[in-house]
Design a protein around this motif. Structure first.
Motif, PDB file in Angstrom:
ATOM      1  N   LEU A  68       0.235  -1.053  -0.024  1.00 28.82           N
ATOM      2  CA  LEU A  68      -0.072  -0.010   0.157  1.00 28.82           C
ATOM      3  C   LEU A  68       0.762   0.885   0.480  1.00 28.82           C
ATOM      4  N   LYS A  69       0.097   2.138  -0.334  1.00 23.61           N
ATOM      5  CA  LYS A  69       1.576   4.031  -0.581  1.00 23.61           C
ATOM      6  C   LYS A  69       0.230   4.629  -0.474  1.00 23.61           C
ATOM      7  N   PHE A  70       0.422   5.372   0.688  1.00 22.64           N
ATOM      8  CA  PHE A  70      -0.015   6.917   0.792  1.00 22.64           C
ATOM      9  C   PHE A  70       0.742   7.918   0.146  1.00 22.64           C
ATOM     10  N   THR A  71       0.049   8.871  -0.482  1.00 22.93           N
ATOM     11  CA  THR A  71       0.958   9.849  -0.596  1.00 22.93           C
ATOM     12  C   THR A  71       0.615  11.376  -0.138  1.00 22.93           C
ATOM     13  N   LEU A  72       1.503  11.416   1.195  1.00 24.37           N
ATOM     14  CA  LEU A  72       0.650  12.413   1.562  1.00 24.37           C
ATOM     15  C   LEU A  72       0.908  13.978   1.068  1.00 24.37           C
ATOM     16  N   LEU A  73       0.119  14.471   0.644  1.00 19.96           N
ATOM     17  CA  LEU A  73       0.153  15.357  -0.365  1.00 19.96           C
ATOM     18  C   LEU A  73      -0.259  17.237   1.813  1.00 19.96           C
ATOM     19  N   ASN A  74      -1.220  16.947   1.282  1.00 18.89           N
ATOM     20  CA  ASN A  74      -1.688  17.548   2.729  1.00 18.89           C
ATOM     21  C   ASN A  74      -0.982  17.984   3.823  1.00 18.89           C
ATOM     22  N   PRO A  75      -1.097  19.646   4.306  1.00 18.79           N
ATOM     23  CA  PRO A  75       0.230  19.759   4.915  1.00 18.79           C
ATOM     24  C   PRO A  75      -1.092  20.058   6.447  1.00 18.79           C
ATOM     25  N   LEU A  76      -2.382  19.631   6.035  1.00 20.93           N
ATOM     26  CA  LEU A  76      -3.189  20.161   7.309  1.00 20.93           C
ATOM     27  C   LEU A  76      -3.880  18.196   7.928  1.00 20.93           C
ATOM     28  N   ILE A  77      -2.796  17.893   7.444  1.00 18.82           N
ATOM     29  CA  ILE A  77      -3.301  16.460   8.071  1.00 18.82           C
ATOM     30  C   ILE A  77      -2.680  16.864   9.114  1.00 18.82           C
ATOM     31  N   THR A  78      -2.723  15.902  10.511  1.00 15.21           N
ATOM     32  CA  THR A  78      -2.214  15.530  12.223  1.00 15.21           C
ATOM     33  C   THR A  78      -1.349  14.573  11.742  1.00 15.21           C
ATOM     34  N   HIS A  79      -0.975  14.147  13.364  1.00 14.07           N
ATOM     35  CA  HIS A  79      -0.554  13.092  13.489  1.00 14.07           C
ATOM     36  C   HIS A  79      -1.106  12.030  13.723  1.00 14.07           C
ATOM     37  N   GLU A  80      -2.443  12.965  14.869  1.00 13.27           N
ATOM     38  CA  GLU A  80      -3.528  12.707  14.937  1.00 13.27           C
ATOM     39  C   GLU A  80      -4.277  11.888  14.246  1.00 13.27           C
ATOM     40  N   LYS A  81      -4.292  12.670  13.573  1.00 15.07           N
ATOM     41  CA  LYS A  81      -5.218  11.506  12.277  1.00 15.07           C
ATOM     42  C   LYS A  81      -4.815  10.332  11.483  1.00 15.07           C
ATOM     43  N   LEU A  82      -2.997  10.686  11.077  1.00 16.21           N
ATOM     44  CA  LEU A  82      -2.083   9.323  10.603  1.00 16.21           C
ATOM     45  C   LEU A  82      -2.249   8.445  12.235  1.00 16.21           C
ATOM     46  N   ASP A  83      -2.867   8.398  12.839  1.00 15.26           N
ATOM     47  CA  ASP A  83      -2.819   7.556  14.362  1.00 15.26           C
ATOM     48  C   ASP A  83      -3.314   6.479  13.603  1.00 15.26           C
ATOM     49  N   GLU A  84      -5.358   7.037  13.411  1.00 18.89           N
ATOM     50  CA  GLU A  84      -6.042   6.566  13.333  1.00 18.89           C
ATOM     51  C   GLU A  84      -6.252   6.258  12.243  1.00 18.89           C
ATOM     52  N   LEU A  85      -5.788   6.902  10.743  1.00 20.98           N
ATOM     53  CA  LEU A  85      -5.718   6.054   9.715  1.00 20.98           C
ATOM     54  C   LEU A  85      -4.855   4.495   9.890  1.00 20.98           C
ATOM     55  N   LYS A  86      -4.057   4.548  11.068  1.00 23.58           N
ATOM     56  CA  LYS A  86      -3.439   3.323  11.185  1.00 23.58           C
ATOM     57  C   LYS A  86      -4.086   2.540  11.678  1.00 23.58           C
ATOM     58  N   ALA A  87      -4.467   2.933  12.832  1.00 25.24           N
ATOM     59  CA  ALA A  87      -5.708   1.947  13.415  1.00 25.24           C
ATOM     60  C   ALA A  87      -6.611   1.284  12.661  1.00 25.24           C
ATOM     61  N   LEU A  88      -7.161   1.822  11.879  1.00 24.75           N
ATOM     62  CA  LEU A  88      -8.179   2.082  10.876  1.00 24.75           C
ATOM     63  C   LEU A  88      -7.767   0.465  10.062  1.00 24.75           C
ATOM     64  N   ILE A  89      -6.764   0.668   9.918  1.00 21.52           N
ATOM     65  CA  ILE A  89      -5.876  -0.715   9.141  1.00 21.52           C
ATOM     66  C   ILE A  89      -5.556  -1.243   9.696  1.00 21.52           C
ATOM     67  N   LYS A  90      -5.911  -1.794  11.088  1.00 23.70           N
ATOM     68  CA  LYS A  90      -4.729  -2.190  11.777  1.00 23.70           C
ATOM     69  C   LYS A  90      -6.791  -2.957  12.074  1.00 23.70           C
ATOM     70  N   LYS A  91      -7.566  -2.850  12.149  1.00 29.70           N
ATOM     71  CA  LYS A  91      -8.552  -2.724  12.216  1.00 29.70           C
ATOM     72  C   LYS A  91      -9.933  -3.803  10.977  1.00 29.70           C
ATOM     73  N   LEU A  92      -9.091  -3.223  10.207  1.00 29.14           N
ATOM     74  CA  LEU A  92     -10.296  -3.698   9.003  1.00 29.14           C
ATOM     75  C   LEU A  92      -9.116  -4.779   8.722  1.00 29.14           C
ATOM     76  N   ALA A  93      -7.871  -5.060   9.276  1.00 29.74           N
ATOM     77  CA  ALA A  93      -7.565  -6.295   8.226  1.00 29.74           C
ATOM     78  C   ALA A  93      -7.366  -7.247   9.597  1.00 29.74           C
ATOM     79  N   GLN A  94      -8.355  -7.413  10.941  1.00 30.23           N
ATOM     80  CA  GLN A  94      -8.625  -8.438  11.774  1.00 30.23           C
ATOM     81  C   GLN A  94      -9.728  -9.254  11.285  1.00 30.23           C
TER      82      GLN A  94
END
Length: 94
Positions: A68-94
């Protein structure tokens, strides 16, 4: 670049993920590996993220494995949002 480096470091410290290379630009290439059928799981993750959650994520192949490849172009995305995306990926994978 800061967000790409942040996401890279978070994925790298999690044994459920493999990061392919340290980002030199704003893209982070990784794969979920905590599954016997990791390639199929990563394909499924991409479809679910796009179609069910509106998360645009790319797919590529590295060393014969689906990544998978994230291209992070939005300068307004927060670390918290990235943490949420990582958690979502783990949840969906299980």
């Amino acid at each position: 670049m800061g967000n790409a480096q942040y996401l890279y470091s978070k994925l790298k410290e999690d044994k459920d993920f493999e990061v392919i290379t340290e980002p030199e630009i704003s893209s982070v290439v990784f794969r979920y590996v905590a599954s016997e059928n990791a390639d199929e799981v990563n394909k499924k993750l991409r479809r679910q993220l796009i179609h069910q959650h509106g998360v645009v994520i790319g797919q590529t192949v590295s060393n014969g494995h689906v990544c998978l490849k994230f291209t992070l172009l939005n300068p307004l995305i927060t670390h918290e949002k990235l943490d949420e995306l990582k958690a979502l990926i783990k949840k969906l994978a299980q």
